[in-house]
Design an enzyme around this catalytic site. Sequence first.
Site, mmCIF file in Angstrom:
data_model
loop_
_atom_site.group_PDB
_atom_site.id
_atom_site.type_symbol
_atom_site.label_atom_id
_atom_site.label_comp_id
_atom_site.label_asym_id
_atom_site.label_seq_id
_atom_site.Cartn_x
_atom_site.Cartn_y
_atom_site.Cartn_z
ATOM 1 N N ASN A 87 0.801 -1.221 0.000
ATOM 2 C CA ASN A 87 0.000 0.000 0.000
ATOM 3 C C ASN A 87 0.834 1.272 0.000
ATOM 4 O OD1 ASN A 87 -2.298 1.918 0.844
ATOM 5 N ND2 ASN A 87 -0.958 1.964 2.639
ATOM 6 N N TYR A 154 4.982 9.618 -10.960
ATOM 7 C CA TYR A 154 3.948 8.824 -10.300
ATOM 8 C C TYR A 154 3.218 7.939 -11.308
ATOM 9 C CZ TYR A 154 0.005 7.722 -7.210
ATOM 10 O OH TYR A 154 -0.943 7.066 -6.456
ATOM 11 N N LYS A 158 3.324 3.723 -11.233
ATOM 12 C CA LYS A 158 2.098 2.933 -11.084
ATOM 13 C C LYS A 158 1.827 2.087 -12.328
ATOM 14 C CE LYS A 158 0.982 4.042 -6.919
ATOM 15 N NZ LYS A 158 1.032 3.023 -5.839
ATOM 16 N N THR A 191 -7.200 11.518 1.921
ATOM 17 C CA THR A 191 -5.982 11.175 2.649
ATOM 18 C C THR A 191 -4.998 12.334 2.606
ATOM 19 O OG1 THR A 191 -4.936 10.273 0.661
ATOM 20 C CG2 THR A 191 -6.231 8.740 2.004
#
Length: 251
Positions: A87, A154, A158, A191
């Site tokens: 995670n 990023y 991913k 978040t």
Amino acid sequence: MNYYIVTGTSKGLGESIVKQLLHENNTLFCVSRKQNNELKQLAQDKNVNLYYFSCDLQKLEEVEKMMEKILGSIDREKAEGIYLINNAGIVEPIKPVGKASNKEMEASVKVNLLAPMILTSTFIQSTEAIVANKVVVNVSSGAANRPIFGWSVYCSTKAGLDMFTKAAGLEQENCTNPTKVISFSPGIMDTDMQRTIRSSEKDDFADVETFKQYSENGMLRTPDFVAEVITKLMISEQIENGQVYDIKTFI
């Protein structure tokens, strides 16, 4: 006994996943730079075995050793299921190509891609002879599928993680005691990562106003909701090896 290894548990989605798993017959191994005292107390209150491993996933030389130590502590005779949830992740650097420093790019690749690859590889190697339900969940992102201004690193990490998942899943199909390796895209969540995104400069992140509107309009999913979807998915007998799942499929 079911064993769960979760990275990035100091806050956010990782914290929520652990809370979902705090049940009898589960043993939890939490991995993050900072320990989460609330989780430790909750585990104690519920009489659930929870062990913390402080680890900076940028220090790749420590990652394999830590994983071997965790897996070496598992009772292989009693293991019904062994699960790894990769995670932990960082969205930085949020900058166009040419503005991000080499050090920033290196950190992102280590945390978002190399660390999950090493953890997954060590998991598969160390549990090869164990007859149990074995699952690796790599937390991905919609950014893996489309270019986003300011998120080149990023997006790339991913996308790389998703392809690693597909290749590993394909390979495991030919094994005697296969591990199921899947990716899961959780969508936009409320978040600290989202707060980091919203604090970006428009010159660095062209879509910053759109992400501010996500928050203002209540469009962010809670980590608890996403955690519930993930925990149900990974114990499902229906998951397909190497599959990349999107939360939109489940809502």
